[in-house]
Structure formats: structure tokens, C-alpha cells
Design an enzyme around this catalytic site. Structure first.
Site, PDB file in Angstrom:
ATOM      1  N   CYS A 113      40.643  34.094  40.375  1.00 46.83           N
ATOM      2  CA  CYS A 113      40.002  33.366  41.285  1.00 46.83           C
ATOM      3  C   CYS A 113      38.818  32.299  40.823  1.00 46.83           C
ATOM      4  CB  CYS A 113      39.422  34.210  42.508  1.00 46.83           C
ATOM      5  SG  CYS A 113      38.188  35.511  41.611  1.00 46.83           S
TER       6      CYS A 113
ATOM      7  N   ARG B 164      29.171  33.572  53.579  1.00 47.69           N
ATOM      8  CA  ARG B 164      29.296  34.266  52.273  1.00 47.69           C
ATOM      9  C   ARG B 164      28.197  35.451  52.420  1.00 47.69           C
ATOM     10  NH1 ARG B 164      30.884  32.377  46.097  1.00 47.69           N
ATOM     11  NH2 ARG B 164      32.749  32.640  47.318  1.00 47.69           N
TER      12      ARG B 164
HETATM   13  N1   CP Z   1      36.641  31.759  43.898  1.00 52.85           N
HETATM   14  C1   CP Z   1      35.386  31.773  44.299  1.00 52.85           C
HETATM   15  O1   CP Z   1      35.266  31.953  45.527  1.00 52.85           O
HETATM   16  O2   CP Z   1      34.773  30.515  43.620  1.00 52.85           O
HETATM   17  P1   CP Z   1      33.152  30.390  44.151  1.00 52.85           P
HETATM   18  O3   CP Z   1      32.330  31.683  44.007  1.00 52.85           O
HETATM   19  O4   CP Z   1      32.713  29.487  43.191  1.00 52.85           O
HETATM   20  O5   CP Z   1      33.068  29.929  45.533  1.00 52.85           O
HETATM   21  N1  NVA Z   2      34.773  39.523  42.945  1.00 56.40           N
HETATM   22  C1  NVA Z   2      33.867  38.276  42.603  1.00 56.40           C
HETATM   23  C2  NVA Z   2      34.660  37.231  43.168  1.00 56.40           C
HETATM   24  C3  NVA Z   2      33.837  35.779  43.010  1.00 56.40           C
HETATM   25  C4  NVA Z   2      34.470  34.542  43.866  1.00 56.40           C
HETATM   26  C5  NVA Z   2      32.599  38.566  43.017  1.00 56.40           C
HETATM   27  O1  NVA Z   2      32.407  38.985  44.211  1.00 56.40           O
HETATM   28  O2  NVA Z   2      31.355  38.159  42.443  1.00 56.40           O
END
Ligand code: CP
Ligand code: NVA
Length: 294
Positions: free
Chosen positions: A253, A99
């Protein structure tokens, strides 16, 4: 050749449908040692609840393990290159989930990795989310092709981009309702029939699915006040839900901000499927890992 999942376009329509079917099988029979003793390295440059837990639990259920690598704990933070990090991890683990901020960084990670790399969210895409989300829609509606999904709010963010790309592949009619400054980039719409409008009521008319996400994504904090002001008319509330189909589902999400992009009445109401989405992250990602790492 090692295969990665960096964006929704890395899988064909058939492969995506196969992943959803496999995810549903794994949901019915969750404990199967399909990746015995394998390790998934999980690099996090941004916080996470769902992604971290679902990948880690997923690996455990498959007979392997997830290894959490917070950005502050590894040498990447002190300037070790992404390439050297990828080459090193490839000698220890069977897959890498990351991530990150810039999408180019995960592309660089994959370029130098000898094991599959999975995108657990970048500034540009959140493909694991879209996979779990369309699995959730399929469970609820029994089909995907021809359904209308309206996404309200920050139409240019990672979740919107992945819903557009993956949805187009699966035959879902995606409509974006967002202020002009937050429309998706032209290149995201290429080859899709996505409609984009700045009129929220028009966007949700007759929709089967209403989807929203936070107005301020991770990394966008400096623009918070401006974003919240501009996106106010796109809040998903009871009045807006009424314009969708009677049996429309509400999706998010998560994490959510009640009173901003969605009212409590909607997200905690009978149309909401947000925790099914969260659960399906686990099943969809297990399908993905089995497909890439076995
Ligand atoms: N929706 C999602 O990716 O949640 P997190 O940021 O908690 O991983
Ligand atoms: N668009 C949001 C999604 C989090 C899961 C972000 O990038 O913070």
C-alpha cells in the site's frame, strides 16, 4: 438516508464490483464534472501522501474541491467534540473524508454527519486501499474470484483487515502469514474462508498476489523494536517470491521500508505493481465519491 463508507462491509459484493467498474471507466475518462462545485472536507489526524493527494486531485477532476483540515488546525484538537465537528462541517461541505486513530471516532463522526463520511484509514480499517488494490488485481489478472492473495507481516493491521473483508466479498482466497501475536482478530475472519498461518513459506505457496505492509503502523511506534524482530522471517524477498506463481504480482500500500518488510529487489522488480495501486487510489475514490455524494 445518507450513506457512509467506514468499513469494507458497508458495500455488498455487487456494489463493490460496480465501484470497481466505475473506477475503471473514470480511469479511461478522468475529467468529468460529476460533482460540480462540491467540497470534500478532509480531516487528517495522521500523516498522508497518497490519500491526501488522491482525494484532493480526485475532487478537482470531478469539478469540485478538497479542503485539507490538519488535526492541529481545527478545534477538534482543543477539545471540540467529534459530534459538533460533524454537525458544523455538514453545514458547509458535501462530504467528509477522515483519517483517524480509533475506529470508534469515525463511527461517531458519521453518526452526527448529514453528509457522507469516508474512511481514509483508521487503526482498524483502510477500505479505500482495499478497493483500489482489488481494482489493480482485476486489471492485472482479468478476474478476482478464485485468486490467492497472501498477506505477510502484520496480519492484524488496518490494511490486512480491509483486504480480508473486501477479498472475502469478491471471492479472493486471502491467506495471512504472520507471527501468532499479529494474527487478525477472530471477528475479522467471521464469514470468510481466510487461512491464517505462522509459516511464511506455506502462506505464499502458489499465490497469485503477494502483499505486505509496514511492520510498524502509525500509532504502533512504541512497539517498533519488538515488531521488527518478530516479523523478520516474514520479509518478502526474492526467495519467498519464487514460491508464489511464476506470474505473481507484488503489492504494497506504501509507504514502504526497503530492507524491512520487503527487499528493494522485489519492490523495484518486474513483479511489483505498487505504483499502479497508488494511482488507482485516485480512480477508486472518485468512483466512491460519485456514488456517495451525487
Ligand atoms: N497507502 C496510503 O494510504 O498512503 P498514505 O499514508 O500516503 O496516504
Ligand atoms: N498500516 C499502515 C498503512 C499506511 C497507509 C499504517 O496504518 O500506518
Amino acid at each position: 438516508m445518507v450513506r457512509h463508507f467506514l468499513s469494507d462491509d458497508d458495500f455488498t459484493k455487487e456494489e463493490t464490483e460496480r465501484l470497481i467498474r466505475l473506477a475503471m471507466d473514470l480511469k479511461a475518462r478522468p475529467i468529468q464534472p460529476l460533482l460540480p462545485n462540491q467540497t470534500l472536507a478532509m480531516i487528517f489526524a495522521k500523516p498522508s501522501t497518497r490519500t491526501r493527494v488522491s482525494f484532493e486531485v480526485g475532487m478537482t477532476q470531478l469539478g469540485g474541491q478538497g479542503l485539507y483540515l490538519g488535526m492541529n488546525d481545527i478545534q477538534l484538537k482543543r477539545g471540540e467534540s467529534i459530534a459538533d465537528t460533524a454537525r458544523t462541517l455538514s453545514r458547509y461541505v458535501n462530504g467528509i473524508m477522515a483519517r483517524l486513530f480509533a475506529h470508534a471516532d469515525i463511527v461517531e463522526l458519521a453518526k452526527n454527519s448529514e453528509v457522507p463520511v469516508i474512511n481514509g484509514l483508521t487503526d482498524t480499517y483502510h477500505p479505500c486501499q482495499a478497493l483500489a488494490d482489488y481494482m489493480t488485481v482485476y486489471e492485472r489478472k482479468g478476474r478476482l474470484a478464485g485468486l490467492k492473495l497472501a498477506f505477510l507481516g502484520d496480519g492484524g493491521n488496518n490494511v490486512a483487515n480491509s483486504l480480508i473483508r473486501c477479498g472475502a466479498k469478491l471471492g479472493v482466497d486471502v491467506v495471512i502469514g504472520a507471527p501468532k501475536a499479529f494474527w487478525p482478530k477472530k471477528e475479522m475472519l467471521k464469514g470468510t474462508k481466510t487461512k491464517v498461518t505462522d509459516k511464511p513459506k506455506e502462506a505464499v505457496k502458489g499465490a497469485d498476489v503477494i502483499y505486505t505492509d509496514v511492520w510498524v503502523s502509525m500509532g504502533d511506534e512504541a512497539e517498533a523494536a519488538k515488531r521488527k524482530e518478530m516479523m523478520k522471517p516474514y520479509q518478502v524477498n526474492g526467495a519467498l517470491m519464487k514460491l508464489a506463481k511464476k506470474d505473481a504480482i507484488f503489492m504494497h500500500c506504501l509507504p514502504a521500508h526497503r530492507g524491512e518488510e520487503v527487499t528493494a529487489e522485489v519492490i523495484d522488480g518486474p513483479h511489483s505493481v505498487v505504483f499502479d495501486q497508488a494511482e488507482n487510489r485516485l480512480h477508486a475514490q472518485k468512483a466512491l465519491m460519485v456514488t456517495l455524494m451525487r
